[in-house]
Design a protein around this motif. Structure first.
Motif, PDB file in Angstrom:
ATOM      1  N   PHE A   1       0.830  -1.203   0.000  1.00 40.71           N
ATOM      2  CA  PHE A   1       0.000   0.000   0.000  1.00 40.71           C
ATOM      3  C   PHE A   1       0.864   1.251   0.000  1.00 40.71           C
ATOM      4  O   PHE A   1       0.561   2.221  -0.707  1.00 40.71           O
ATOM      5  CB  PHE A   1      -0.914  -0.022   1.227  1.00 40.71           C
ATOM      6  N   ARG A   2       1.923   1.247   0.785  1.00 36.57           N
ATOM      7  CA  ARG A   2       2.826   2.405   0.810  1.00 36.57           C
ATOM      8  C   ARG A   2       3.485   2.613  -0.546  1.00 36.57           C
ATOM      9  O   ARG A   2       3.633   3.751  -1.001  1.00 36.57           O
ATOM     10  CB  ARG A   2       3.880   2.201   1.900  1.00 36.57           C
ATOM     11  N   THR A   3       3.868   1.509  -1.207  1.00 40.18           N
ATOM     12  CA  THR A   3       4.487   1.628  -2.529  1.00 40.18           C
ATOM     13  C   THR A   3       3.520   2.236  -3.537  1.00 40.18           C
ATOM     14  O   THR A   3       3.897   3.109  -4.336  1.00 40.18           O
ATOM     15  CB  THR A   3       4.954   0.241  -3.019  1.00 40.18           C
ATOM     16  N   LEU A   4       2.275   1.769  -3.534  1.00 39.33           N
ATOM     17  CA  LEU A   4       1.263   2.332  -4.437  1.00 39.33           C
ATOM     18  C   LEU A   4       1.029   3.813  -4.147  1.00 39.33           C
ATOM     19  O   LEU A   4       0.899   4.623  -5.079  1.00 39.33           O
ATOM     20  CB  LEU A   4      -0.051   1.553  -4.287  1.00 39.33           C
ATOM     21  N   MET A   5       0.990   4.150  -2.878  1.00 36.73           N
ATOM     22  CA  MET A   5       0.761   5.546  -2.498  1.00 36.73           C
ATOM     23  C   MET A   5       1.909   6.435  -2.959  1.00 36.73           C
ATOM     24  O   MET A   5       1.696   7.529  -3.489  1.00 36.73           O
ATOM     25  CB  MET A   5       0.583   5.633  -0.979  1.00 36.73           C
ATOM     26  N   GLU A   6       3.135   5.958  -2.780  1.00 35.33           N
ATOM     27  CA  GLU A   6       4.298   6.740  -3.198  1.00 35.33           C
ATOM     28  C   GLU A   6       4.410   6.832  -4.718  1.00 35.33           C
ATOM     29  O   GLU A   6       4.972   7.794  -5.245  1.00 35.33           O
ATOM     30  CB  GLU A   6       5.573   6.115  -2.624  1.00 35.33           C
TER      31      GLU A   6
ATOM     32  N   LYS B   1       3.619  14.091  -2.990  1.00 34.19           N
ATOM     33  CA  LYS B   1       4.113  14.057  -1.628  1.00 34.19           C
ATOM     34  C   LYS B   1       3.138  14.723  -0.659  1.00 34.19           C
ATOM     35  O   LYS B   1       2.919  14.236   0.460  1.00 34.19           O
ATOM     36  CB  LYS B   1       5.475  14.774  -1.572  1.00 34.19           C
ATOM     37  N   ARG B   2       2.522  15.824  -1.075  1.00 35.03           N
ATOM     38  CA  ARG B   2       1.600  16.548  -0.201  1.00 35.03           C
ATOM     39  C   ARG B   2       0.385  15.678   0.139  1.00 35.03           C
ATOM     40  O   ARG B   2      -0.067  15.638   1.279  1.00 35.03           O
ATOM     41  CB  ARG B   2       1.163  17.844  -0.879  1.00 35.03           C
ATOM     42  N   PHE B   3      -0.136  14.972  -0.874  1.00 34.28           N
ATOM     43  CA  PHE B   3      -1.272  14.085  -0.631  1.00 34.28           C
ATOM     44  C   PHE B   3      -0.873  12.870   0.195  1.00 34.28           C
ATOM     45  O   PHE B   3      -1.660  12.358   1.000  1.00 34.28           O
ATOM     46  CB  PHE B   3      -1.895  13.644  -1.947  1.00 34.28           C
TER      47      PHE B   3
ATOM     48  N   LEU C   1      -2.777  11.934   3.604  1.00 40.63           N
ATOM     49  CA  LEU C   1      -3.437  10.636   3.746  1.00 40.63           C
ATOM     50  C   LEU C   1      -2.831   9.840   4.897  1.00 40.63           C
ATOM     51  O   LEU C   1      -3.545   9.176   5.654  1.00 40.63           O
ATOM     52  CB  LEU C   1      -3.321   9.852   2.437  1.00 40.63           C
ATOM     53  N   THR C   2      -1.509   9.901   5.040  1.00 35.95           N
ATOM     54  CA  THR C   2      -0.846   9.198   6.144  1.00 35.95           C
ATOM     55  C   THR C   2      -1.318   9.729   7.495  1.00 35.95           C
ATOM     56  O   THR C   2      -1.579   8.956   8.427  1.00 35.95           O
ATOM     57  CB  THR C   2       0.686   9.355   6.026  1.00 35.95           C
ATOM     58  N   LEU C   3      -1.441  11.051   7.608  1.00 32.47           N
ATOM     59  CA  LEU C   3      -1.915  11.656   8.855  1.00 32.47           C
ATOM     60  C   LEU C   3      -3.337  11.203   9.181  1.00 32.47           C
ATOM     61  O   LEU C   3      -3.641  10.840  10.329  1.00 32.47           O
ATOM     62  CB  LEU C   3      -1.846  13.176   8.745  1.00 32.47           C
ATOM     63  N   VAL C   4      -4.205  11.197   8.174  1.00 31.81           N
ATOM     64  CA  VAL C   4      -5.596  10.795   8.390  1.00 31.81           C
ATOM     65  C   VAL C   4      -5.671   9.328   8.816  1.00 31.81           C
ATOM     66  O   VAL C   4      -6.378   8.977   9.774  1.00 31.81           O
ATOM     67  CB  VAL C   4      -6.432  11.034   7.122  1.00 31.81           C
ATOM     68  N   LEU C   5      -4.942   8.459   8.130  1.00 31.60           N
ATOM     69  CA  LEU C   5      -4.994   7.027   8.435  1.00 31.60           C
ATOM     70  C   LEU C   5      -4.411   6.726   9.812  1.00 31.60           C
ATOM     71  O   LEU C   5      -4.963   5.900  10.559  1.00 31.60           O
ATOM     72  CB  LEU C   5      -4.240   6.242   7.354  1.00 31.60           C
ATOM     73  N   LYS C   6      -3.304   7.376  10.169  1.00 31.37           N
ATOM     74  CA  LYS C   6      -2.717   7.145  11.495  1.00 31.37           C
ATOM     75  C   LYS C   6      -3.653   7.615  12.599  1.00 31.37           C
ATOM     76  O   LYS C   6      -3.842   6.922  13.604  1.00 31.37           O
ATOM     77  CB  LYS C   6      -1.368   7.873  11.601  1.00 31.37           C
ATOM     78  N   THR C   7      -4.244   8.797  12.412  1.00 32.50           N
ATOM     79  CA  THR C   7      -5.172   9.320  13.420  1.00 32.50           C
ATOM     80  C   THR C   7      -6.390   8.419  13.561  1.00 32.50           C
ATOM     81  O   THR C   7      -6.833   8.109  14.674  1.00 32.50           O
ATOM     82  CB  THR C   7      -5.611  10.740  13.037  1.00 32.50           C
TER      83      THR C   7
END
Length: 375
Positions: free
Chosen positions: A200-205, A210-212, A216-222
């Motif tokens: 999933f991280r590879t697809l996202m990268e 980078k801004r998105f 998205l990482t902040l939203v998912l972690k929270t």
């Protein structure tokens, strides 16, 4: 300008097609959703099982790399999580079902006595029954026609009952198959969660800027932290409420104390109003023993539920997810009104996630304003 005009035309055409073929599109969505339901349920099961899996893997015996226990920590933790949750469910069933069946048996045993008492009371009561007979006659009811309609309804009802029984059996079978597929799918997810996360991280990268990615990482972690703490807090609150109900019933000498306390604790997994469901069954059981004590139990459970809903729940669950008590109550009320039971379950963690994200964004903007003012 030309590009914007073409985009507008395409949007209008697409909207018109969606409206024209809305029935077909809705049927397709329903079909797709019914197909992927076991997989979605499997993801939910995996998310819940992951909480005890992480706890088990943090035990000292599984931490040392290179040992045999370290190599088998994942299958052991998955199996342990399933066994613990299944054991809790079976224990609740073994405590609740036998005593509930006993209460229903007592009720049926008391029905003939109650009917006899009613008949004796009617015979001994000083009531002008001829006037009642004249009143019934004045209604001009065709009792023969009414009896024929009742028999016809019962005859057709037998077919409906058979059809309903078949439908219920099909639903139960389908539910068992769906649950089995979901559990198997959740095991696969838990077994390869690190690999799936890396993919999933590879697809996202690869496909996101980078801004998105950061957003998205902040939203998912929270959301992950909030939902995990909510599940733990909700289970803690259910144990507290069930224990308080059991102890209070023992002190007040209510019957079926352990069974009703267990049931109230289990149904308390539904936020705020869940305990009332267990209380309703508990009141019915006590009613089979002593109607007056059933009224006393309802008063007790209402007081306990008020304490739980206004003090325990907001503090235990609200503090665990970082959401003030007033917003917990508001979220449960609005979630229940919008989505029923599912809305109640999701309202608190979703609201807490939005609350945290909003707080972080406000803090970031304030710091930016201060930095700009200093510059």
């Amino acid at each position: 300008m030309k590009k914007k005009f073409l985009l507008l035309i395409a949007t209008l055409v697409l909207t018109a097609l969606v409206i024209k073929y809305s029935d077909w599109i809705l049927d397709l969505i329903h079909l797709v959703f019914s197909i992927i339901t076991p997989l979605l349920l499997g993801c939910a099961v995996a998310y819940i099982l992951n909480i005890p899996v992480v706890w088990i893997e943090k035990l000292p015996c599984f931490r040392k790399e290179g040992t045999r226990l370290y190599k088998i920590r994942r299958p052991v933790s998955i199996l342990g999580s399933i066994v613990v949750i299944a054991a809790i469910g079976i224990l609740i069933i073994l405590i609740v079902i036998p005593q509930l069946a006993q209460a229903i048996g007592v009720l049926f045993q008391e029905i003939p006595t109650a009917v006899t008492w009613l008949m004796n009371w009617m015979d001994s009561a000083d009531i002008d029954w001829p006037q009642l007979t004249q009143f019934l006659d004045s209604l001009n009811v065709n009792w023969q026609d009414l009896f024929q309609k009742a028999m016809s309804y019962l005859t057709t009802g037998l077919g409906s009952i058979f059809s309903s029984t078949v439908n219920i059996l099909n639903t139960i079978t389908s539910g068992i198959v769906t649950l089995a597929v979901a559990v198997i799918f959740s095991i696969y997810i838990l077994s390869a969660k690190e690999k799936l996360f890396a993919q999933f991280r590879t697809l996202m990268e690869t496909y996101l800027k980078k801004r998105f990615q950061n957003g998205l990482t902040l939203v998912l972690k929270t959301a992950h932290n909030t939902f995990t703490k909510f599940i733990v807090g909700q289970c803690t609150e259910a144990v507290i409420l069930g224990s308080l109900c059991t102890v209070g019933m023992f002190i007040l000498r209510f019957p079926y104390a352990s069974m009703i306390g267990t049931l109230v604790g289990a149904t308390a997994l539904l936020p705020v109003v869940g305990a009332y469901l267990g209380a309703g069954v508990g009141a019915f059981m006590i009613l089979t023993v002593n109607p007056l004590r059933a009224v006393g139990f309802l008063v007790f459970i209402i007081i306990l539920q008020q304490i739980e809903g206004n003090l325990i729940y907001p503090r235990v669950v609200g503090s665990s997810v970082g959401l003030p008590g007033i917003w917990v109550l508001a979220a449960v009320t609005m979630g229940g009104g919008i989505g029923g039971i599912a809305g109640m379950l999701l309202a608190v963690p979703v609201t807490a996630t939005l609350y945290k994200l909003l707080g972080k964004d406000v803090k970031r903007r304030k710091e930016k304003v201060r930095a700009d003012s200093k510059a």
